[in-house]
Scaffold this motif. Structure first.
Motif, PDB file in Angstrom:
ATOM      1  N   ASP A   1      69.364 -66.635 -68.713  1.00 20.20           N
ATOM      2  CA  ASP A   1      69.807 -68.020 -68.578  1.00 20.20           C
ATOM      3  C   ASP A   1      69.855 -68.669 -69.961  1.00 20.20           C
ATOM      4  OD1 ASP A   1      69.764 -67.699 -65.777  1.00 20.20           O
ATOM      5  OD2 ASP A   1      67.657 -68.305 -65.679  1.00 20.20           O
ATOM      6  N   VAL A   2      70.665 -69.709 -70.087  1.00 16.48           N
ATOM      7  CA  VAL A   2      70.766 -70.430 -71.361  1.00 16.48           C
ATOM      8  C   VAL A   2      70.309 -71.864 -71.148  1.00 16.48           C
ATOM      9  CG1 VAL A   2      72.275 -71.141 -73.243  1.00 16.48           C
ATOM     10  CG2 VAL A   2      72.711 -68.979 -72.059  1.00 16.48           C
ATOM     11  N   TYR A   3      69.373 -72.287 -72.000  1.00 19.68           N
ATOM     12  CA  TYR A   3      68.805 -73.630 -71.919  1.00 19.68           C
ATOM     13  C   TYR A   3      69.171 -74.454 -73.147  1.00 19.68           C
ATOM     14  CZ  TYR A   3      65.836 -72.629 -67.883  1.00 19.68           C
ATOM     15  OH  TYR A   3      65.378 -72.326 -66.628  1.00 19.68           O
ATOM     16  N   PHE A   4      69.366 -75.733 -72.937  1.00 17.23           N
ATOM     17  CA  PHE A   4      69.554 -76.683 -74.034  1.00 17.23           C
ATOM     18  C   PHE A   4      68.190 -77.117 -74.542  1.00 17.23           C
ATOM     19  CE2 PHE A   4      69.880 -81.182 -75.392  1.00 17.23           C
ATOM     20  CZ  PHE A   4      70.781 -81.036 -76.447  1.00 17.23           C
ATOM     21  N   SER A   5      68.047 -77.208 -75.851  1.00 22.13           N
ATOM     22  CA  SER A   5      66.811 -77.698 -76.448  1.00 22.13           C
ATOM     23  C   SER A   5      66.926 -79.202 -76.692  1.00 22.13           C
ATOM     24  CB  SER A   5      66.551 -76.977 -77.781  1.00 22.13           C
ATOM     25  OG  SER A   5      65.401 -77.513 -78.404  1.00 22.13           O
ATOM     26  N   VAL A   6      66.151 -79.967 -75.962  1.00 21.35           N
ATOM     27  CA  VAL A   6      66.258 -81.421 -76.096  1.00 21.35           C
ATOM     28  C   VAL A   6      65.896 -81.883 -77.501  1.00 21.35           C
ATOM     29  CG1 VAL A   6      65.868 -81.857 -73.641  1.00 21.35           C
ATOM     30  CG2 VAL A   6      63.911 -81.806 -75.211  1.00 21.35           C
TER      31      VAL A   6
ATOM     32  N   PHE B   1      68.042 -90.455 -65.256  1.00 15.28           N
ATOM     33  CA  PHE B   1      67.348 -89.266 -65.727  1.00 15.28           C
ATOM     34  C   PHE B   1      67.186 -88.304 -64.555  1.00 15.28           C
ATOM     35  CE2 PHE B   1      64.111 -86.372 -67.008  1.00 15.28           C
ATOM     36  CZ  PHE B   1      64.333 -86.218 -68.365  1.00 15.28           C
ATOM     37  N   PRO B   2      67.522 -87.032 -64.755  1.00 16.74           N
ATOM     38  CA  PRO B   2      67.877 -86.434 -66.050  1.00 16.74           C
ATOM     39  C   PRO B   2      69.369 -86.417 -66.386  1.00 16.74           C
ATOM     40  CG  PRO B   2      67.568 -84.706 -64.421  1.00 16.74           C
ATOM     41  CD  PRO B   2      67.264 -86.015 -63.713  1.00 16.74           C
ATOM     42  N   HIS B   3      70.240 -86.705 -65.409  1.00 21.60           N
ATOM     43  CA  HIS B   3      71.639 -86.348 -65.592  1.00 21.60           C
ATOM     44  C   HIS B   3      72.300 -87.046 -66.772  1.00 21.60           C
ATOM     45  CE1 HIS B   3      75.395 -84.571 -64.617  1.00 21.60           C
ATOM     46  NE2 HIS B   3      75.970 -85.699 -64.224  1.00 21.60           N
ATOM     47  N   HIS B   4      72.212 -88.366 -66.840  1.00 25.59           N
ATOM     48  CA  HIS B   4      72.900 -89.061 -67.924  1.00 25.59           C
ATOM     49  C   HIS B   4      72.178 -88.919 -69.258  1.00 25.59           C
ATOM     50  CE1 HIS B   4      75.378 -91.735 -64.975  1.00 25.59           C
ATOM     51  NE2 HIS B   4      75.803 -90.502 -65.051  1.00 25.59           N
ATOM     52  N   GLU B   5      70.879 -88.839 -69.206  1.00 27.14           N
ATOM     53  CA  GLU B   5      70.127 -88.605 -70.442  1.00 27.14           C
ATOM     54  C   GLU B   5      70.492 -87.255 -71.040  1.00 27.14           C
ATOM     55  OE1 GLU B   5      68.428 -89.915 -73.244  1.00 27.14           O
ATOM     56  OE2 GLU B   5      67.112 -90.843 -71.754  1.00 27.14           O
ATOM     57  N   MET B   6      70.480 -86.222 -70.207  1.00 22.92           N
ATOM     58  CA  MET B   6      70.774 -84.873 -70.690  1.00 22.92           C
ATOM     59  C   MET B   6      72.235 -84.751 -71.109  1.00 22.92           C
ATOM     60  SD  MET B   6      67.933 -83.330 -70.645  1.00 22.92           S
ATOM     61  CE  MET B   6      66.327 -83.229 -69.822  1.00 22.92           C
ATOM     62  N   GLY B   7      73.132 -85.326 -70.324  1.00 23.64           N
ATOM     63  CA  GLY B   7      74.543 -85.252 -70.679  1.00 23.64           C
ATOM     64  C   GLY B   7      74.818 -85.882 -72.034  1.00 23.64           C
TER      65      GLY B   7
ATOM     66  N   ARG C   1      77.027 -69.230 -63.731  1.00 21.34           N
ATOM     67  CA  ARG C   1      77.663 -70.505 -63.403  1.00 21.34           C
ATOM     68  C   ARG C   1      77.006 -71.616 -64.219  1.00 21.34           C
ATOM     69  NH1 ARG C   1      74.507 -73.029 -59.074  1.00 21.34           N
ATOM     70  NH2 ARG C   1      73.157 -71.509 -58.028  1.00 21.34           N
ATOM     71  N   PRO C   2      77.725 -72.735 -64.377  1.00 21.82           N
ATOM     72  CA  PRO C   2      77.230 -73.771 -65.288  1.00 21.82           C
ATOM     73  C   PRO C   2      76.090 -74.595 -64.709  1.00 21.82           C
ATOM     74  CG  PRO C   2      79.300 -74.452 -64.280  1.00 21.82           C
ATOM     75  CD  PRO C   2      79.066 -73.035 -63.853  1.00 21.82           C
ATOM     76  N   GLY C   3      75.307 -75.158 -65.608  1.00 25.05           N
ATOM     77  CA  GLY C   3      74.319 -76.152 -65.214  1.00 25.05           C
ATOM     78  C   GLY C   3      75.008 -77.457 -64.862  1.00 25.05           C
ATOM     79  N   TRP C   4      74.236 -78.368 -64.301  1.00 24.53           N
ATOM     80  CA  TRP C   4      74.767 -79.620 -63.772  1.00 24.53           C
ATOM     81  C   TRP C   4      75.279 -80.536 -64.881  1.00 24.53           C
ATOM     82  CZ3 TRP C   4      71.045 -83.903 -61.671  1.00 24.53           C
ATOM     83  CH2 TRP C   4      71.791 -84.957 -61.137  1.00 24.53           C
ATOM     84  N   HIS C   5      74.486 -80.732 -65.925  1.00 23.36           N
ATOM     85  CA  HIS C   5      74.807 -81.759 -66.915  1.00 23.36           C
ATOM     86  C   HIS C   5      75.994 -81.368 -67.792  1.00 23.36           C
ATOM     87  CE1 HIS C   5      70.922 -82.847 -65.434  1.00 23.36           C
ATOM     88  NE2 HIS C   5      70.309 -81.903 -66.121  1.00 23.36           N
TER      89      HIS C   5
ATOM     90  N   ASN D   1      60.537 -76.334 -74.287  1.00 24.21           N
ATOM     91  CA  ASN D   1      60.077 -77.658 -73.879  1.00 24.21           C
ATOM     92  C   ASN D   1      60.262 -77.736 -72.369  1.00 24.21           C
ATOM     93  OD1 ASN D   1      60.152 -80.539 -73.175  1.00 24.21           O
ATOM     94  ND2 ASN D   1      60.288 -80.941 -75.365  1.00 24.21           N
ATOM     95  N   PRO D   2      59.280 -78.212 -71.620  1.00 23.06           N
ATOM     96  CA  PRO D   2      59.437 -78.270 -70.168  1.00 23.06           C
ATOM     97  C   PRO D   2      60.681 -79.037 -69.718  1.00 23.06           C
ATOM     98  CG  PRO D   2      57.163 -78.730 -70.774  1.00 23.06           C
ATOM     99  CD  PRO D   2      57.951 -78.702 -72.044  1.00 23.06           C
ATOM    100  N   LEU D   3      61.145 -79.964 -70.543  1.00 21.30           N
ATOM    101  CA  LEU D   3      62.290 -80.793 -70.153  1.00 21.30           C
ATOM    102  C   LEU D   3      63.637 -80.134 -70.418  1.00 21.30           C
ATOM    103  CD1 LEU D   3      61.053 -84.235 -71.508  1.00 21.30           C
ATOM    104  CD2 LEU D   3      60.982 -83.421 -69.146  1.00 21.30           C
ATOM    105  N   ASP D   4      63.653 -79.038 -71.150  1.00 19.10           N
ATOM    106  CA  ASP D   4      64.923 -78.403 -71.489  1.00 19.10           C
ATOM    107  C   ASP D   4      65.704 -78.070 -70.222  1.00 19.10           C
ATOM    108  OD1 ASP D   4      64.227 -78.544 -74.142  1.00 19.10           O
ATOM    109  OD2 ASP D   4      63.670 -76.427 -74.324  1.00 19.10           O
ATOM    110  N   PRO D   5      66.966 -78.526 -70.124  1.00 20.11           N
ATOM    111  CA  PRO D   5      67.767 -78.258 -68.936  1.00 20.11           C
ATOM    112  C   PRO D   5      68.629 -77.005 -69.101  1.00 20.11           C
ATOM    113  CG  PRO D   5      68.899 -79.864 -70.270  1.00 20.11           C
ATOM    114  CD  PRO D   5      67.634 -79.507 -71.019  1.00 20.11           C
ATOM    115  N   MET D   6      68.981 -76.413 -67.981  1.00 19.76           N
ATOM    116  CA  MET D   6      69.791 -75.213 -68.007  1.00 19.76           C
ATOM    117  C   MET D   6      71.259 -75.547 -68.269  1.00 19.76           C
ATOM    118  SD  MET D   6      69.998 -72.174 -65.145  1.00 19.76           S
ATOM    119  CE  MET D   6      68.210 -71.991 -65.118  1.00 19.76           C
ATOM    120  N   LEU D   7      71.845 -74.790 -69.178  1.00 23.01           N
ATOM    121  CA  LEU D   7      73.263 -74.906 -69.470  1.00 23.01           C
ATOM    122  C   LEU D   7      74.084 -73.874 -68.709  1.00 23.01           C
ATOM    123  CD1 LEU D   7      73.024 -75.291 -73.353  1.00 23.01           C
ATOM    124  CD2 LEU D   7      73.773 -77.073 -71.774  1.00 23.01           C
TER     125      LEU D   7
END
Length: 409
Positions: free
Chosen positions: A155-160, A251-257, A221-225, A195-201
């Motif tokens: 999986d690929v995660y974004f680093s906040v 949060f989290p959608h607009h913050e992460m986006g 398949r893509p992550g949500w944000h 980071n626990p908050l890192d979301p999946m890309l």
């Protein structure tokens, strides 16, 4: 993916006012003064159960934004997505023993019908997550190659931490973010994350689940944000005027986006204003698919409720307020619609020129729809009690209510 047909918006004489609206990121009112083309992105549905009153209230709010802009003689470039592949959709399809593609198509078609009936103005681009995948993959690869993302078991995660402005949309502390992440589709407790908050890309392919070619990312398949980011950047670019959705998307959608886009472009902010609609409750709890406490627009329509009355029920509440749907709310809207239609059915009446300006001022003031409704109530009451001699007044009032509130009398 196609949207729904647009209802005609009457052109009013005079000039509309620039919109002052509450921006979540700054915590106060901002005056939006877009260029000739105002740009807005509103997050769409995950089509496994559409369209409940919470959805309708959200899209009604951003329909008003468009109508205010159109009244200033601007064009509006409106983009909306459809999250037509996601865990809740797949889970519902498995539960009901149906094909997930067919479920998404059926519920999206129903959503279009509801939006048409409610006279919501359609987006210029209505884009599904699946059709956006060819544009999503390169963005994830760019983030990974720039060191703003990392792989974890495929999986690929974004680093906040890659975005110095992370947190400037919601202004929540880390503990609140972690709690909301767990509640709203994140996985803060997964071992191995930086980071626990890192979301999946990008989610690597899982057995029995749909997947697509992700180039160097592998099948998945893509992550949500990142879905919304890819669509917004492609069609609107950075620094568009309004990012909209329900308050549960702060949060989290607009913050992460926002962080995804800012890390990709090096620009800040993604949107000039982050605007969020309140939640609609039933029996004391927020309407949600997980709770099953939903009032559907389509069910009301099947029961013979006039869509204009449904829209008036939504307009009776300020878009940022949390409120509860009740039978009385609908009954009040039905009665109000009857009074308004009776008032404009007469051949003449008291001048409605001042009414037009009252509507403009109310809506320009943070979309104060209840104040706008009160202004129409006053004009309708004056028409009923005293009448008037202005032959054009009923038409002026009717066109103003249609153009600015989206209610056809």
């Amino acid at each position: 993916m196609h949207a729904w047909p647009a209802s005609e918006v009457p052109a009013l004489t005079g000039q509309g006012r620039d919109l002052r609206i509450h921006d979540t990121a700054t915590g106060g009112l901002v005056t939006l003064a877009p260029g000739p083309v105002a740009r807005i992105y509103v997050c769409g549905i995950t089509p496994y159960d559409a369209t409940h009153m919470g959805h309708a209230a959200t899209y009604n709010a951003f329909d008003l934004v468009q109508r205010v802009w159109l009244d200033t003689k601007r064009q509006v470039h409106y983009v909306q997505n459809v999250t037509d592949v996601d865990d809740p959709l797949l889970e519902r399809a498995v539960r009901d023993g149906i094909d997930w593609v067919g479920l998404a198509e059926k519920e999206t078609a129903l959503f279009r019908e509801d939006m048409t009936a409610l006279r919501m103005l359609p987006p210029k681009q209505y884009i599904g997550a699946v059709e956006a995948i060819p544009g999503i993959v390169p963005l994830v690869e760019r983030l990974r190659d720039a060191g703003a993302a990392y792989e974890l078991e495929g999986d690929v995660y974004f680093s906040v931490e890659a975005d110095p402005n992370f947190g400037k949309v919601s202004h929540l502390d880390a503990s609140a973010m972690r709690l909301l992440s767990a509640e709203r589709g994140g996985d803060p407790d997964r071992p191995g994350k930086k980071n626990p908050l890192d979301p999946m890309l990008w989610m690597a392919a899982r057995e029995g689940e749909p997947s697509w070619d992700g180039g160097s990312l592998g099948r998945g398949r893509p992550g949500w944000h990142i879905e919304c980011v890819a669509i917004a950047l492609e069609y609107l670019g950075m620094g568009f005027d309004v990012q909209g959705g329900g308050s549960d998307l702060v949060f989290p959608h607009h913050e992460m986006g926002a962080s995804h886009a800012q890390a990709l472009t090096g620009e800040f902010p993604m949107a000039k204003a982050y605007v969020h609609a309140g939640m609609v409750a039933l029996d004391g709890e927020k309407m949600s698919k997980s709770k099953g406490n939903l009032v559907f627009v389509s069910a009301l329509r099947r029961d013979g409720v006039d869509p204009a009355a449904i829209r008036l029920a939504l307009l009776a509440h300020h878009y940022r307020d949390n409120w509860e749907w009740t039978d009385q709310v609908l009954a009040d809207a039905v009665a109000r619609l009857g009074r308004w239609r009776a008032a404009v059915s007469r051949p003449d009446g008291p001048s409605a020129d001042a009414l037009v300006e009252e509507l403009r001022e109310a809506l320009a003031n943070d979309l104060d729809a209840p104040a706008a409704l009160a202004a129409v109530d006053r004009w309708a009451a004056l028409q009923t009690e005293q009448g008037g001699t202005d032959e054009g007044a009923p038409g002026v009032a009717s066109r103003a209510v249609d153009a600015l509130l989206g209610v056809a009398l």
